[in-house]
Design an enzyme around this catalytic site. Structure first.
Site, short mmCIF file in Angstrom:
data_model
loop_
_atom_site.label_atom_id
_atom_site.label_comp_id
_atom_site.label_asym_id
_atom_site.label_seq_id
_atom_site.Cartn_x
_atom_site.Cartn_y
_atom_site.Cartn_z
N ASP A 30 9.81 0.03 -37.22
CA ASP A 30 8.74 -0.07 -38.23
C ASP A 30 7.84 1.15 -38.12
O ASP A 30 7.25 1.41 -37.06
CB ASP A 30 7.93 -1.35 -37.99
CG ASP A 30 8.68 -2.60 -38.41
OD1 ASP A 30 9.12 -2.66 -39.57
OD2 ASP A 30 8.81 -3.51 -37.58
N ASP A 171 13.40 -9.44 -43.50
CA ASP A 171 12.49 -8.92 -42.46
C ASP A 171 11.14 -9.63 -42.51
O ASP A 171 10.45 -9.59 -43.53
CB ASP A 171 12.29 -7.41 -42.70
CG ASP A 171 11.39 -6.77 -41.66
OD1 ASP A 171 11.17 -7.37 -40.60
OD2 ASP A 171 10.93 -5.64 -41.93
C1 DX5 Z 1 6.29 -6.34 -40.81
C2 DX5 Z 1 7.45 -5.59 -40.22
C3 DX5 Z 1 8.50 -6.46 -39.58
C4 DX5 Z 1 7.98 -7.25 -38.43
C5 DX5 Z 1 8.96 -8.24 -37.92
O1 DX5 Z 1 5.46 -5.46 -41.46
O2 DX5 Z 1 8.10 -4.84 -41.21
O3 DX5 Z 1 9.62 -5.69 -39.21
O4 DX5 Z 1 7.62 -6.44 -37.35
O5 DX5 Z 1 8.34 -8.97 -36.91
P1 DX5 Z 1 8.28 -10.55 -36.89
O6 DX5 Z 1 9.71 -11.01 -36.73
O7 DX5 Z 1 7.42 -10.84 -35.73
O8 DX5 Z 1 7.72 -11.01 -38.20
ZN ZN Z 2 10.09 -4.03 -40.75
#
Ligand code: DX5
Ligand code: ZN
Length: 209
Positions: A30, A171
């Site tokens: 990310d 995601d």
């Molecule tokens: C949110 C991100 C995701 C997130 C996923 O902005 O794009 O990739 O980090 O993390 P979890 O699974 O904790 O929602």
């Molecule tokens: Zn993400």
């Protein structure tokens, strides 16, 4: 396939080393610029050394206003996909072409309020459609249930356009319970805090499959 996000980790080298011991398929990276979303991840120059802790392929998610400033750097890593948001400040198609020019697969990210129809013009270029199950910006949020109907719409789209070969990824907010509901509708599941907040990464990854 499973892609693990380390966004919620407070020891990224350790998290990446532990993930490297699992059968996870990708590491989800990310990238946040503090503008497209309010949080900011470390600059490339500081974070690039971290990738020596993994030999998994990377699935890069650019939450930034100017993807073109990041694509070359992230294309230089062990990268499988780079995905961009539709409402970044730059022209989407030229950025998809820029990603492709490095021999990397490209994706578009759909935010919770983005409609599936908005990606139709880009289908000939796309390798991946990354569907957000939460508002982008941070890990550990709750999955928005309405996203399931968007995944169903995408399955219909896949049938309508059999000549195009894109994968579908989800995601945000994915745990075992959510995964059971959506896994037949996606090719790749991204999961962060559910995996990285646990003591047994492999057990959590297995539970998502
Ligand atoms: C949110 C991100 C995701 C997130 C996923 O902005 O794009 O990739 O980090 O993390 P979890 O699974 O904790 O929602
Ligand atoms: Zn993400």
């Amino acid at each position: 396939m499973i892609s693990a996000s380390f966004l919620s980790s407070n020891n990224i080298p350790l998290t990446l080393s532990k993930l490297n011991e699992t059968d996870v398929d990708f590491i989800h990276v990310d990238v946040m610029d503090g503008k497209y979303v309010s949080k900011k991840t470390l600059p490339f120059g500081e974070i690039k050394h971290i990738y020596k802790f993994t030999n998994k392929r990377l699935d890069v998610h650019l939450m930034v206003n100017n993807p073109s400033k990041y694509i070359k750097d992230y294309a230089s890593l062990n990268t499988e996909y780079i995905s961009i948001h539709l409402d970044s400040l730059e022209e989407v198609l030229s950025n998809l072409k820029l990603i492709k020019s490095y021999g990397i697969k490209c994706g578009i990210v759909l935010n919770p309020l983005d409609e599936v129809s908005t990606i139709i013009p880009y289908l000939p270029y796309l390798d991946l459609i990354l569907v957000m199950g939460v508002t982008p910006g941070e890990g550990g949020q709750k999955f928005i249930t309405k996203t399931i109907s968007k995944l169903q719409e995408l399955q219909v789209l896949k049938k309508e356009y059999p000549m195009f070969n894109f994968k579908i990824s989800i995601d945000g907010g994915i745990n075992e319970t959510v995964s059971k509901k959506i896994k037949s509708l996606v090719d790749i599941i991204v999961s962060g805090s559910y995996i990285t907040n646990s003591d047994d990464y492999q057990a959590k990854i297995t539970s998502l499959r």
